[in-house]
Design an enzyme around this catalytic site. Structure first.
Site, PDB file in Angstrom:
ATOM      1  N   CYS A  72      17.460  55.663  12.322  1.00  0.00           N
ATOM      2  CA  CYS A  72      16.966  56.518  11.180  1.00  0.00           C
ATOM      3  C   CYS A  72      15.597  56.981  11.957  1.00  0.00           C
ATOM      4  O   CYS A  72      14.966  55.541  11.948  1.00  0.00           O
ATOM      5  CB  CYS A  72      16.580  55.378   9.855  1.00  0.00           C
ATOM      6  SG  CYS A  72      15.426  55.226   8.581  1.00  0.00           S
TER       7      CYS A  72
ATOM      8  N   CYS B 154      12.725  55.225   9.621  1.00  0.00           N
ATOM      9  CA  CYS B 154      12.203  53.994   9.693  1.00  0.00           C
ATOM     10  C   CYS B 154      12.956  53.159  10.255  1.00  0.00           C
ATOM     11  O   CYS B 154      13.252  53.172  11.655  1.00  0.00           O
ATOM     12  CB  CYS B 154      12.095  53.238   8.438  1.00  0.00           C
ATOM     13  SG  CYS B 154      13.124  54.004   6.705  1.00  0.00           S
ATOM     14  N   SER B 155      13.855  52.168  10.082  1.00  0.00           N
ATOM     15  CA  SER B 155      14.839  51.440  10.460  1.00  0.00           C
ATOM     16  C   SER B 155      15.829  51.199   9.346  1.00  0.00           C
ATOM     17  O   SER B 155      16.315  50.223   9.181  1.00  0.00           O
ATOM     18  CB  SER B 155      14.479  49.932  11.896  1.00  0.00           C
ATOM     19  OG  SER B 155      13.671  49.659   9.656  1.00  0.00           O
ATOM     20  N   CYS B 156      16.268  52.133   8.821  1.00  0.00           N
ATOM     21  CA  CYS B 156      17.461  51.978   7.726  1.00  0.00           C
ATOM     22  C   CYS B 156      18.508  51.860   8.352  1.00  0.00           C
ATOM     23  O   CYS B 156      19.362  52.260   9.779  1.00  0.00           O
ATOM     24  CB  CYS B 156      17.774  52.833   7.262  1.00  0.00           C
ATOM     25  SG  CYS B 156      16.634  53.377   5.222  1.00  0.00           S
TER      26      CYS B 156
END
Lengths: 96, 211
Positions: free
Chosen positions: B113, B116-118
């Site tokens: 991602c 962000c950090s999905c």
């Protein structure tokens, strides 16, 4: 529900736009052309959700397949390597 | 065998009560008790949520992968509707719109991602720190073969590397290739070969010799 404008395999261009505010279109994909891999469904517009509005009507979300060599002209991997990214319909235009 | 003679006390691991009683803790307690008192939520619902959060982890994703390896009908469901496939074995990733990505000799999938950090928490637990690092997020989209090689995964030119940028509402679970020599294995044993990193797509599933 907003009907999706694009179909699998359609050639599309990701808009080369830089609006102020939150959006989910990565910078490195803007202005590139690819093809629709699938319609994921319709989802609330993140550009509205970011400001606590409801994001309705939900917008068609697609996965767009891009050749790596188009994204990075000096790409070091194989010619057939690809990247798939989720892009909302209002960020796409037909690429004829 | 035990040459460390216990004459001196070791410090105990602190109990919860030994930490400072912070404003946030007080706020949480007050809010929770009020919500229950005013019948907005029940204690039972809260308990169920705690349990659900504790149950998150790669063992869930591994169950799905092992079943997909063993059961062609399930694999077909994973391909068509991976969220439904999760629900059908009792997993409840309620907020998740899941896509399963099959690794084969022809295509190797890897997930990132960049924004962000999905990450599919219910199926893989919390993301590892490297998944959230700028180094991984920027490098894997530009030079995935190099990043994969850093994880020890070296792919032939004939395999297409496909990077998936989890940029919006979908979440991804990589189905690694089934390791060789596992033809008659039970789903339970197969699941032991499916690691978190193999479901992100940076490494293959474990080889049987490693068990």
């Amino acid at each position: 529900m907003t009907d999706p404008m694009f179909r699998v395999g359609d050639k599309v261009r990701i808009r080369d736009a830089y609006p102020i505010g939150h959006c989910r279109t990565p910078f490195y994909t803007r202005g590139l052309t690819g093809e629709i891999e699938r319609h994921c469904g319709n989802f609330a517009n993140p550009e509205e959700l970011a400001y606590r509005r409801d994001g309705q009507p939900a917008m068609p979300l697609y996965r767009v397949r891009l050749p790596m060599r188009q994204i990075w002209p000096d790409y070091a991997g194989a010619a057939h390597d690809t990247l798939e990214v989720e892009i909302f319909e209002h960020w796409l235009e037909p690429d004829d | 065998m035990h040459d460390h003679i216990h004459h001196h006390p070791h410090p105990n691991q602190p109990d919860e009560e030994d930490g400072p009683f912070t404003e946030y803790r007080l706020l949480e307690m007050a809010l929770r008790e009020l919500l229950i008192e005013k019948e907005v939520i029940t204690q039972a619902e809260l308990h169920k949520t705690y349990q659900m959060m504790d149950d998150r982890g790669p063992h869930n994703g591994a169950r799905m992968v092992a079943k997909a390896w063993s059961d062609p009908v399930y694999l077909d469901l994973m391909r068509r509707d991976a969220t439904e496939a999760a629900k059908s074995i009792g997993l409840e990733p309620t907020w998740l719109n899941l896509i399963a990505l099959e690794n084969t000799d022809a295509v190797h999938n890897v997930v990132v991602c960049t924004l962000c950090s999905c990450y599919p928490w219910p199926l893989l637990g919390l993301p590892p720190d490297w998944y959230k690092s700028r180094a991984y997020r920027s490098d894997v989209v530009q030079n995935p073969r190099k990043v994969l090689a850093e994880f020890g995964t070296i792919l032939p030119e004939t395999t297409e590397v496909r990077v998936h940028d989890s940029s919006a509402d979908m979440r991804y679970l990589v189905v690694p290739k089934r390791p060789e020599g596992t033809e008659n294995w039970s789903e339970e044993n197969l699941a032991k070969l499916v690691t978190r990193d193999s479901m992100i797509g940076v490494v293959p599933a474990l080889a049987i010799e490693t068990l």
